[in-house]
Design a protein around this motif. Structure first.
Motif, short mmCIF file in Angstrom:
data_model
loop_
_atom_site.label_atom_id
_atom_site.label_comp_id
_atom_site.label_asym_id
_atom_site.label_seq_id
_atom_site.Cartn_x
_atom_site.Cartn_y
_atom_site.Cartn_z
N UNK A 76 -16.96 4.78 -4.50
CA UNK A 76 -15.67 4.59 -5.17
C UNK A 76 -15.54 3.14 -5.64
N UNK A 77 -14.93 2.96 -6.79
CA UNK A 77 -14.68 1.63 -7.33
C UNK A 77 -13.21 1.26 -7.12
N UNK A 78 -12.95 -0.03 -7.19
CA UNK A 78 -11.58 -0.50 -7.00
C UNK A 78 -10.63 0.15 -7.99
N UNK A 79 -11.06 0.29 -9.23
CA UNK A 79 -10.19 0.89 -10.24
C UNK A 79 -9.91 2.36 -9.95
N UNK A 80 -10.77 3.01 -9.17
CA UNK A 80 -10.51 4.40 -8.75
C UNK A 80 -9.46 4.46 -7.65
N UNK A 81 -9.41 3.41 -6.82
CA UNK A 81 -8.53 3.41 -5.66
C UNK A 81 -7.12 2.91 -5.97
N UNK A 82 -6.99 2.05 -6.96
CA UNK A 82 -5.68 1.45 -7.24
C UNK A 82 -4.59 2.48 -7.60
N UNK A 83 -4.90 3.59 -8.28
CA UNK A 83 -3.83 4.56 -8.58
C UNK A 83 -3.43 5.45 -7.41
N UNK A 84 -4.08 5.31 -6.26
CA UNK A 84 -3.87 6.23 -5.14
C UNK A 84 -2.40 6.40 -4.73
N UNK A 85 -1.63 5.33 -4.57
CA UNK A 85 -0.24 5.53 -4.11
C UNK A 85 0.59 6.44 -5.02
N UNK A 86 0.42 6.32 -6.32
CA UNK A 86 1.21 7.16 -7.21
C UNK A 86 0.73 8.61 -7.18
N UNK A 87 -0.57 8.80 -7.01
CA UNK A 87 -1.08 10.16 -6.85
C UNK A 87 -0.55 10.77 -5.55
N UNK A 88 -0.51 9.95 -4.51
CA UNK A 88 -0.05 10.44 -3.21
C UNK A 88 1.44 10.77 -3.23
N UNK A 89 2.22 10.02 -3.98
CA UNK A 89 3.65 10.30 -4.05
C UNK A 89 3.90 11.71 -4.57
N UNK A 90 3.14 12.14 -5.57
CA UNK A 90 3.29 13.50 -6.09
C UNK A 90 2.93 14.52 -5.02
N UNK A 91 1.90 14.21 -4.22
CA UNK A 91 1.52 15.11 -3.13
C UNK A 91 2.61 15.15 -2.06
N UNK A 115 -4.68 15.26 4.76
CA UNK A 115 -4.74 14.39 3.57
C UNK A 115 -4.13 13.03 3.86
N UNK A 116 -3.17 12.96 4.79
CA UNK A 116 -2.59 11.66 5.14
C UNK A 116 -3.63 10.79 5.84
N UNK A 117 -4.44 11.38 6.68
CA UNK A 117 -5.50 10.64 7.35
C UNK A 117 -6.47 10.04 6.32
N UNK A 118 -6.85 10.84 5.35
CA UNK A 118 -7.77 10.36 4.32
C UNK A 118 -7.11 9.29 3.45
N UNK A 119 -5.84 9.50 3.11
CA UNK A 119 -5.09 8.54 2.30
C UNK A 119 -4.99 7.20 3.03
N UNK A 120 -4.66 7.26 4.32
CA UNK A 120 -4.53 6.03 5.09
C UNK A 120 -5.87 5.30 5.19
N UNK A 121 -6.93 6.06 5.32
CA UNK A 121 -8.27 5.46 5.39
C UNK A 121 -8.58 4.69 4.10
N UNK A 122 -8.26 5.29 2.96
CA UNK A 122 -8.54 4.64 1.68
C UNK A 122 -7.62 3.44 1.44
#
Length: 335
Positions: free
Chosen positions: A143-158, A33-40
């Motif tokens: 994917x749209x920009x508005x879909x990607x912007x929340x990613x860091x906070x979602x990742x923090x929970x993970x 999941x870190x690989x995918x997160x970093x890619x995004x």
């Protein structure tokens, strides 16, 4: 005394084997999941942040408000990934904790970022065209920009879930146990701070919405700094006469009763006039009827030093929600 069967494993060995399986599974999922997160993260950093900086489509303050510390968060992931790929999870996560403040900063900027994006998409045609063009690239896969912007906070929970699972399934004798335990603690504390920030932002949105619904000089600044709990219509039962519908706004420390403005009012149609503000610290709450959960609704009694309110609803479930919310507000003032 019976000897263990040949090849049998003792309970301690079986427990250690289970820990190791869970630890390996968690570590593998963290890596993938870190690989995918970093890619995004890289997609946004490359195709939005860097190009917008070069083109000047957005002014620097607007660009900073939109993306916050995105590139620094991307850099933190780039530093973490090699440790995960090398199986040095404790060392990697311990070092990653030095970047946790970036996630707190990102959370504090979320509402500002969302507002800037909406404003620029609406009024800046060059930005709107640019966003549409970038989102159409095959790398974004729809994917749209508005879909990607929340990613860091979602990742923090993970991160929190992964770090806790790794720490729990690592033997205390393992060389990275202390690192994983410390990392899990720090990530959990940051996740809690981010959650608190999100709650405050959501509450501020509620307060702004409620303030917009209230009209008149008496309503100005009336709800500032309060914690919103719920709102809705209830019937006020007077000593004589018919029940009157009123809109109620419940905060952690007060109950506001409001009356709707006349529909034909030129300036304030659709708003409410404040009629009373009741302090919850002085409230005594009783359920007069409506305990059975039947279809007939119920009646609540709210007693204050100088006034008593009888509030009725024909919806039993709605009344129960009000009763529990009022109970919560009253108890919070007595603690």
């Amino acid at each position: 005394m019976e000897s263990p069967a040949p090849g049998a494993r003792c309970p301690v060995q079986e427990q250690r084997a289970r820990w190791e399986r869970k630890r390996s599974c968690t570590a593998r999922e963290l890596l993938e999941t870190e690989r995918r997160y970093q890619e995004q993260l890289g997609l946004v950093a490359t195709y939005f942040v860097a190009i917008l900086r070069a083109k000047g489509t957005l002014r620097p303050p607007e660009r900073q408000a939109l993306f916050g510390p995105w590139e620094l968060i991307y850099g933190a992931s780039q530093q973490l990934l090699p440790y995960l790929e090398g199986g040095r999870w404790g060392q990697g996560l311990e070092g990653f904790c030095n970047h946790l403040e970036l996630y707190t900063q990102f959370a504090a900027n979320v509402e500002r970022s969302r507002t800037i994006l909406q404003e620029q998409l609406k009024k800046n045609k060059h930005f709107r065209r640019f966003v549409r063009l970038q989102e159409g690239r095959p790398e974004f896969a729809g994917l749209q920009l508005q879909d990607l912007l929340p990613l860091p906070l979602q990742r923090l929970q993970q991160y929190e879930n992964f770090a806790v699972a790794l720490a729990e399934n690592t033997s205390p004798n393992s060389p990275d146990h202390k690192q994983l335990t410390r990392a899990a603690q720090l990530i959990s504390e940051t996740a809690q701070r981010v959650h608190t920030i999100a709650q405050k932002q959501k509450n501020e949105q509620h307060l702004q919405r409620v303030q917009a619904l209230l009209s008149g000089r008496q309503a100005k600044g009336l709800i500032s700094g309060r914690w919103f709990l719920r709102q809705g219509w209830l019937l006020v039962v007077p000593p004589r006469g018919e029940p009157r519908p009123r809109m109620f706004f419940l905060f952690s420390d007060a109950l506001l009763m409001a009356k709707p403005r006349p529909p034909l009012h030129l300036l304030q149609s659709g708003t409410f006039a404040c009629r009373a503000l009741y302090p919850m610290a002085e409230c005594q709450l009783h359920r007069v009827f409506g305990h059975s959960g039947g279809p007939c609704g119920g009646l609540l009694s709210l007693s204050f030093p100088h006034e008593k309110l009888l509030l009725m609803s024909t919806d039993q479930e709605e009344l129960s929600h009000w009763y529990h919310s009022l109970t919560l507000a009253i108890s919070s003032q007595k603690n």
